[in-house]
Design a protein around this motif. Structure first.
Motif, mmCIF file in Angstrom:
data_model
loop_
_atom_site.group_PDB
_atom_site.id
_atom_site.type_symbol
_atom_site.label_atom_id
_atom_site.label_comp_id
_atom_site.label_asym_id
_atom_site.label_seq_id
_atom_site.Cartn_x
_atom_site.Cartn_y
_atom_site.Cartn_z
ATOM 1 N N UNK A 1 55.826 50.712 -18.407
ATOM 2 C CA UNK A 1 56.685 50.210 -19.479
ATOM 3 C C UNK A 1 57.016 48.734 -19.297
ATOM 4 N N UNK A 2 56.990 48.267 -18.050
ATOM 5 C CA UNK A 2 57.219 46.854 -17.785
ATOM 6 C C UNK A 2 56.010 45.998 -18.147
ATOM 7 N N UNK B 1 49.989 50.286 -19.532
ATOM 8 C CA UNK B 1 49.091 51.435 -19.636
ATOM 9 C C UNK B 1 49.420 52.432 -18.540
ATOM 10 N N UNK B 2 49.407 53.718 -18.900
ATOM 11 C CA UNK B 2 49.543 54.784 -17.902
ATOM 12 C C UNK B 2 48.354 55.720 -18.069
ATOM 13 N N UNK B 3 47.355 55.512 -17.216
ATOM 14 C CA UNK B 3 46.132 56.317 -17.273
ATOM 15 C C UNK B 3 46.205 57.400 -16.207
ATOM 16 N N UNK C 1 62.858 43.824 -17.670
ATOM 17 C CA UNK C 1 63.525 44.911 -18.389
ATOM 18 C C UNK C 1 63.873 44.488 -19.806
ATOM 19 N N UNK C 2 64.403 43.286 -19.955
ATOM 20 C CA UNK C 2 64.769 42.798 -21.292
ATOM 21 C C UNK C 2 63.540 42.726 -22.191
ATOM 22 N N UNK C 3 62.420 42.301 -21.635
ATOM 23 C CA UNK C 3 61.190 42.217 -22.424
ATOM 24 C C UNK C 3 60.738 43.597 -22.872
ATOM 25 N N UNK C 4 60.821 44.588 -21.954
ATOM 26 C CA UNK C 4 60.408 45.946 -22.297
ATOM 27 C C UNK C 4 61.291 46.543 -23.381
ATOM 28 N N UNK D 1 51.022 54.250 -27.214
ATOM 29 C CA UNK D 1 51.401 53.166 -28.131
ATOM 30 C C UNK D 1 52.675 52.469 -27.671
ATOM 31 N N UNK D 2 53.655 53.248 -27.209
ATOM 32 C CA UNK D 2 54.914 52.668 -26.746
ATOM 33 C C UNK D 2 54.680 51.734 -25.559
ATOM 34 N N UNK D 3 53.801 52.122 -24.656
ATOM 35 C CA UNK D 3 53.521 51.305 -23.481
ATOM 36 C C UNK D 3 52.705 50.076 -23.847
ATOM 37 N N UNK D 4 51.766 50.236 -24.762
ATOM 38 C CA UNK D 4 50.904 49.123 -25.143
ATOM 39 C C UNK D 4 51.664 48.016 -25.865
ATOM 40 N N UNK D 5 52.790 48.339 -26.496
ATOM 41 C CA UNK D 5 53.587 47.312 -27.171
ATOM 42 C C UNK D 5 54.026 46.223 -26.198
ATOM 43 N N UNK D 6 54.161 46.592 -24.928
ATOM 44 C CA UNK D 6 54.554 45.621 -23.911
ATOM 45 C C UNK D 6 53.393 45.284 -22.978
#
Length: 490
Positions: A437-438, A470-472, A117-120, A462-467
């Motif tokens: 997101x994790x 992927x949500x396909x 969670x902290x990483x996300x 983009x928000x998901x890829x930062x961490x």
């Protein structure tokens, strides 16, 4: 019923479908067909989710009709707002499953989950989570005044809260718990009390004690697709949630205990067939058992499941440490997870069974939860003592068990992906978003309602890829081969 194979892949369920049709019973499939075509605006995220009585407002996805709501709301904020509303509902549902003395659960993460969670949160420069996020989300949905980026960011925060509540909701007496699964749980002449939804644990305990009293045939509690923990085991699960109406139509269930979350169609079917229905606190446990016994005596006892193989006994992994111990037997092997609920948009069982068969022999460990796991397990009646390559995960945490187990060893890269074969509840959707997101690769056979806005779709990606996540999600009913290709192309 010439298209019966398009409804379910299970031969027994197909026979029950024919029987229900001959009796003139309307089941979920008939209701689903009558609802076609379903609302395409909602599926795209272009139906306004804000609390307003001037609508409902919808935006034309082709650019020829309305492009703003009455208040001036544009499609980007509309789609992002709908996702936030669904996530808020999912978070509230997950929070309701957490018991607390003061009824206000604290946000507590295990060490393995805390690190993820902290990483996300750090990837988006966000502050730590709090229960105020729920209040803030509700305020954001009061009037459409925020940007779609703000709405998406808040939806992602709620997705992490949901995973935290799911983690807290699971409390097991041991590392793994046995469960009997399949139509084989229904063999023999006995009184069967079906359980749907989420009934209170004290009621189930009282019913178990009451069944030992009185005279007549022995009685048993049978789950209709729900993973219901009772002491050091799960209640026997006869069918998946999508098959529950089929099972009731067969006459094999003599009384229904409808807990919170039971489908109205299931309760209505019981009333039509004169099957008694009770809810928490509606009657004393002894009276409930007596009603079931009277029902069983008033109908002919035909053993419809005499030729069904004995129900297999499978061990359900209940902790991330146990999940890590099991999957780490092959330190370098890849892992794929599949779960989620039945959906009538696809032939029941086709995706999980097709995916399991497609991955056979490819050196991939497979784990799962929910209806998808039930489909795989009930088509493999062998006891887990005899060996199985499929790992069954606690339904309340699902893939989070494996994610935490792998992350704790720094081997999250072994996880090929997480497939949701179907989404039924907002909590499932929110959890899928949280897992992405994790930093996990997540796919859903059910479309996520954001495709009406390319800006929202791209920003969320983009928000998901930062961490690294992927949500396909497919824009059509996928084939098992498509899920398999998505999993293996990583």
């Amino acid at each position: 019923m010439e298209s019966i194979h398009l409804k379910t892949v299970d031969p027994i369920s197909q026979k029950l479908l024919l029987s229900a049709s001959q009796l003139g019973l309307e089941l979920s499939w008939e209701r689903f067909e009558k609802l076609q075509p379903q609302d395409g605006f909602l599926r795209l995220g272009l139906s306004c989710p804000f609390g307003c009585m001037q609508g409902p407002c919808r935006i034309d996805p082709f650019g020829r009709g309305p492009q703003n709501g009455v208040c001036g709301l544009a499609k980007d904020e509309m789609a992002a707002g709908l996702l936030l509303r669904l996530c808020l509902q999912g978070t509230m549902d997950a929070m309701a499953g957490v018991s607390s003395e003061d009824d206000t659960p604290a946000i507590e993460f295990s060490p393995a989950m805390r690190a993820l969670v902290d990483k996300a949160l750090s990837s988006g420069d966000q502050q730590d989570l709090s229960l105020d996020d729920i209040i803030k989300s509700n305020l954001l949905l009061n009037r459409p005044s925020s940007t779609y980026k703000t709405l998406l960011s808040q939806a992602l925060r709620l997705s992490l809260l949901t995973l935290g509540f799911q983690e807290q909701a699971s409390a097991a007496p041991s590392e793994s718990i046995p469960c009997r699964i399949g139509y084989g749980t229904l063999t023999g002449q006995q009184v069967r009390i079906g359980i749907s939804g989420r009934p209170q644990a004290p009621l189930l305990a009282s019913l178990t004690n009451a069944m030992k009293e009185g005279s007549g045939n022995s009685a048993s509690l049978i789950s209709l697709g729900e993973w219901i923990q009772q002491e050091e085991q799960f209640l026997p699960i006869a069918c998946t949630s999508g098959e529950s109406e089929l099972l009731v139509s067969s006459g094999a269930i003599h009384l229904l205990v409808a807990g919170v979350g039971s489908d109205p169609g299931l309760i209505g079917l019981c009333h039509k067939l004169n099957i008694p229905v009770t809810t928490d606190g509606a009657a004393a446990p002894v009276e409930i058992v007596e009603q079931a016994r009277k029902r069983s005596e008033s109908v002919s006892q035909v053993d419809l499941f005499s030729a069904v193989p004995r129900a297999g006994v499978h061990q359900v992994l209940m902790s991330h440490s146990q999940a890590a111990a099991v999957i780490n037997e092959d330190q370098d092997g890849k892992i794929a997870l599949i779960g989620g609920s039945d959906t009538l948009q696809l032939s029941l069982g086709r995706l999980p069974l097709g995916l399991a068969n497609g991955l056979s022999g490819k050196g991939v460990q497979l784990g799962g939860w929910g209806d998808a796991a039930l489909w795989i397990l009930k088509n493999n009646p062998q006891s887990e003592d005899g060996g199985t390559l499929f790992h069954t995960l606690d339904n309340r945490q699902g893939p989070l068990l494996v994610v935490k187990g792998l992350a704790g060893d720094g081997r999250l890269d072994r996880l090929q992906g997480i497939c949701f074969a179907g989404l039924k509840s907002c909590q499932e959707l929110t959890a899928a978003l949280g897992l992405a997101y994790l930093g996990c690769r997540v796919s859903s056979a059910t479309p996520i309602p954001v495709r009406g806005s390319s800006k929202v779709t791209n920003e969320l990606s983009d928000m998901l890829q930062k961490n690294g996540g992927e949500l396909f999600h497919f824009d059509h009913p996928p084939q098992p081969e498509e899920l398999s290709d998505w999993l293996m192309n990583h």
